[in-house]
Design a protein around this motif. Structure first.
Motif, PDB file in Angstrom:
ATOM      1  N   MET A 126     -81.649-120.804 149.592  1.00  0.00           N
ATOM      2  CA  MET A 126     -82.077-119.418 149.755  1.00  0.00           C
ATOM      3  C   MET A 126     -81.506-118.534 148.652  1.00  0.00           C
ATOM      4  N   VAL A 127     -80.262-118.784 148.279  1.00  0.00           N
ATOM      5  CA  VAL A 127     -79.666-118.063 147.158  1.00  0.00           C
ATOM      6  C   VAL A 127     -80.426-118.383 145.873  1.00  0.00           C
ATOM      7  N   GLY A 128     -80.869-119.633 145.735  1.00  0.00           N
ATOM      8  CA  GLY A 128     -81.639-120.015 144.556  1.00  0.00           C
ATOM      9  C   GLY A 128     -82.930-119.230 144.431  1.00  0.00           C
ATOM     10  N   LEU A 129     -83.644-119.033 145.562  1.00  0.00           N
ATOM     11  CA  LEU A 129     -84.870-118.229 145.522  1.00  0.00           C
ATOM     12  C   LEU A 129     -84.551-116.779 145.188  1.00  0.00           C
ATOM     13  N   TRP A 130     -83.482-116.243 145.773  1.00  0.00           N
ATOM     14  CA  TRP A 130     -83.075-114.866 145.481  1.00  0.00           C
ATOM     15  C   TRP A 130     -82.737-114.702 144.000  1.00  0.00           C
ATOM     16  N   LEU A 131     -82.040-115.689 143.431  1.00  0.00           N
ATOM     17  CA  LEU A 131     -81.687-115.641 142.010  1.00  0.00           C
ATOM     18  C   LEU A 131     -82.926-115.759 141.124  1.00  0.00           C
ATOM     19  N   ALA A 132     -83.934-116.509 141.584  1.00  0.00           N
ATOM     20  CA  ALA A 132     -85.163-116.651 140.790  1.00  0.00           C
ATOM     21  C   ALA A 132     -85.827-115.296 140.587  1.00  0.00           C
ATOM     22  N   SER A 151     -90.443-113.700 130.130  1.00  0.00           N
ATOM     23  CA  SER A 151     -89.426-112.640 130.105  1.00  0.00           C
ATOM     24  C   SER A 151     -88.214-112.967 130.967  1.00  0.00           C
ATOM     25  N   ALA A 152     -88.185-114.161 131.557  1.00  0.00           N
ATOM     26  CA  ALA A 152     -87.096-114.526 132.462  1.00  0.00           C
ATOM     27  C   ALA A 152     -85.776-114.656 131.720  1.00  0.00           C
ATOM     28  N   ASP A 153     -84.703-114.267 132.381  1.00  0.00           N
ATOM     29  CA  ASP A 153     -83.345-114.386 131.842  1.00  0.00           C
ATOM     30  C   ASP A 153     -82.918-115.850 131.934  1.00  0.00           C
ATOM     31  N   THR A 154     -82.747-116.503 130.789  1.00  0.00           N
ATOM     32  CA  THR A 154     -82.431-117.934 130.792  1.00  0.00           C
ATOM     33  C   THR A 154     -81.078-118.220 131.430  1.00  0.00           C
ATOM     34  N   GLY A 155     -80.148-117.269 131.315  1.00  0.00           N
ATOM     35  CA  GLY A 155     -78.848-117.465 131.944  1.00  0.00           C
ATOM     36  C   GLY A 155     -78.946-117.535 133.445  1.00  0.00           C
ATOM     37  N   VAL A 156     -79.758-116.659 134.029  1.00  0.00           N
ATOM     38  CA  VAL A 156     -79.939-116.669 135.487  1.00  0.00           C
ATOM     39  C   VAL A 156     -80.734-117.896 135.906  1.00  0.00           C
ATOM     40  N   VAL A 157     -81.711-118.307 135.085  1.00  0.00           N
ATOM     41  CA  VAL A 157     -82.460-119.528 135.378  1.00  0.00           C
ATOM     42  C   VAL A 157     -81.518-120.732 135.414  1.00  0.00           C
ATOM     43  N   ALA A 158     -80.582-120.776 134.459  1.00  0.00           N
ATOM     44  CA  ALA A 158     -79.585-121.855 134.455  1.00  0.00           C
ATOM     45  C   ALA A 158     -78.738-121.809 135.728  1.00  0.00           C
ATOM     46  N   TYR A 210     -87.896-121.205 141.025  1.00  0.00           N
ATOM     47  CA  TYR A 210     -87.131-121.782 142.136  1.00  0.00           C
ATOM     48  C   TYR A 210     -87.560-123.213 142.425  1.00  0.00           C
ATOM     49  N   ARG A 211     -88.862-123.416 142.600  1.00  0.00           N
ATOM     50  CA  ARG A 211     -89.344-124.751 142.924  1.00  0.00           C
ATOM     51  C   ARG A 211     -89.246-125.699 141.735  1.00  0.00           C
ATOM     52  N   GLY A 212     -89.300-125.139 140.520  1.00  0.00           N
ATOM     53  CA  GLY A 212     -89.104-125.981 139.348  1.00  0.00           C
ATOM     54  C   GLY A 212     -87.743-126.644 139.373  1.00  0.00           C
ATOM     55  N   ALA A 213     -86.721-125.889 139.804  1.00  0.00           N
ATOM     56  CA  ALA A 213     -85.371-126.451 139.906  1.00  0.00           C
ATOM     57  C   ALA A 213     -85.252-127.387 141.100  1.00  0.00           C
TER      58      ALA A 213
END
Length: 342
Positions: free
Chosen positions: A248-254, A38-45, A317-320
């Motif tokens: 840290m922003v990356g984890l927050w965005l995840a 269900s993750a938003d692919t745009g935010v994942v990008a 997050y860790r995947g990226a």
């Protein structure tokens, strides 16, 4: 020796798979997959983009340190070098400790520098990266403590951060004050070991004691040049802090990608503490870092964020953070290997 290193790496990845299997089984594979789907692919990008920016920030810290040591590399080459460094860290046990010798060789080839200069550069960057991480973790713990009451286990984590904030700078200061004595002991202990290893390698002539001593001394002199250059230190610490902030922003965005949100103060202390798990004998700390992150997030958020949600966010997050350097750095190492064979 190469075969032994390969076996160690393979065993490390097998252990990583076992850790991931235990974590995902405990959380629930079906719930985890449903949350990730269900993750938003745009935010994942966007998480991936922030990860690339983190690599760029830390590569600029490496560029500054190399410049202090008299090695001039353009920003794009520094980015590729650092991506290769992260690749080495992510596929060898014990994180930076296992990847630094390979990274030093990479720097010596790409930047046309002495091996000890490259080793001093990457060792300096890894050491400098510790300062902003603990500083930000202290800020995050302090701010989070003003917003809510820390549980028993979070108090232990906060105490560990405080201990590290006092212990590591103290050890660095002690090492700096006694650097010449450490240099003499390093020469005395490593010279016979290096000559013995070189003697066992095929088609390799053992270097003389004078050459080994000169190179070890060159490493310590390079460290001293970095430590005494105030402008270089300030710039490197600034780029390092920027890189930590981006992580840290990356984890927050995840979390935002799966429709949830956490206070940024939680990410401030969770990310640096999780990074400490990178010293485990797992390749790049994979498995250990994820487990620590999920545990800390579950303790910090309580019932507000479920365990499967925290695990899903950490996977994104860790995947990226893990795979972007592996893919980019792996390409760099492959090109260099082909060129060296040619």
């Amino acid at each position: 020796m190469a075969g032994r290193r390969l076996r160690t790496t393979v065993l490390g990845f097998l252990a990583t798979f076992l850790v991931f299997g235990a974590l995902f089984t405990f959380v629930g594979v079906d719930d985890l997959v449903a949350t990730l789907s269900s993750a938003d692919t745009g935010v994942v990008a966007l998480v991936v983009f922030v990860t690339v920016c983190w690599l760029a920030a830390w590569s600029m810290a490496l560029k500054v340190v190399l410049g202090v040591l008299g090695v001039d590399v353009p920003p794009h080459r520094a980015f590729l070098i650092f991506a290769g460094a992260m690749f080495s860290n992510n596929v060898t046990p014990f994180g930076q400790a296992g990847g630094e010798p390979v990274t030093a060789l990479l720097i010596s080839r790409v930047a046309d520098a002495e091996y000890e200069t490259g080793l001093a550069a990457i060792a300096s960057v890894d050491t400098l990266n510790f300062v902003p991480s603990i500083s930000l973790a202290l800020v995050g713990v302090g701010y989070f403590a003003t917003e809510t009451t820390l549980g028993r286990r979070l108090e232990v984590a906060a105490a560990a951060v405080v201990v590290l904030a006092l212990l590591v700078p103290g050890l660095v200061y002690y090492g700096w004050r006694n650097r010449y004595g450490l240099e003499e002991r390093a020469v005395a202990r490593f010279t016979p070991a290096i000559r013995w290893v070189a003697d066992k390698l095929p088609r390799t002539t053992p270097p003389s004691e004078a050459v080994v001593e000169e190179r070890i001394t060159g490493f310590f002199r390079s460290i001293e040049r970095v430590a005494t250059n105030r402008r270089g230190l300030a710039l490197s610490l600034g780029f390092s802090a920027l890189g930590w902030g981006l992580q840290m922003v990356g984890l927050w965005l995840a979390f935002r990608a799966i429709g949830h949100s956490i206070p940024l103060s939680i990410a401030l202390f969770v990310v640096p503490i999780g990074a400490i798990a990178g010293v485990t004998p797992l390749p790049g700390g994979a498995g250990g870092i994820e487990t620590v992150l999920v545990t800390l997030l579950a303790l910090a958020t309580g019932p507000v964020i479920g365990l499967e949600v925290a695990t899903a966010a950490v996977v994104i997050y860790r995947g990226a953070v893990y795979w972007v350097p592996v893919l980019v750095g792996g390409a760099v190492m492959s090109v260099l290997t082909v060129r060296s064979r040619a």
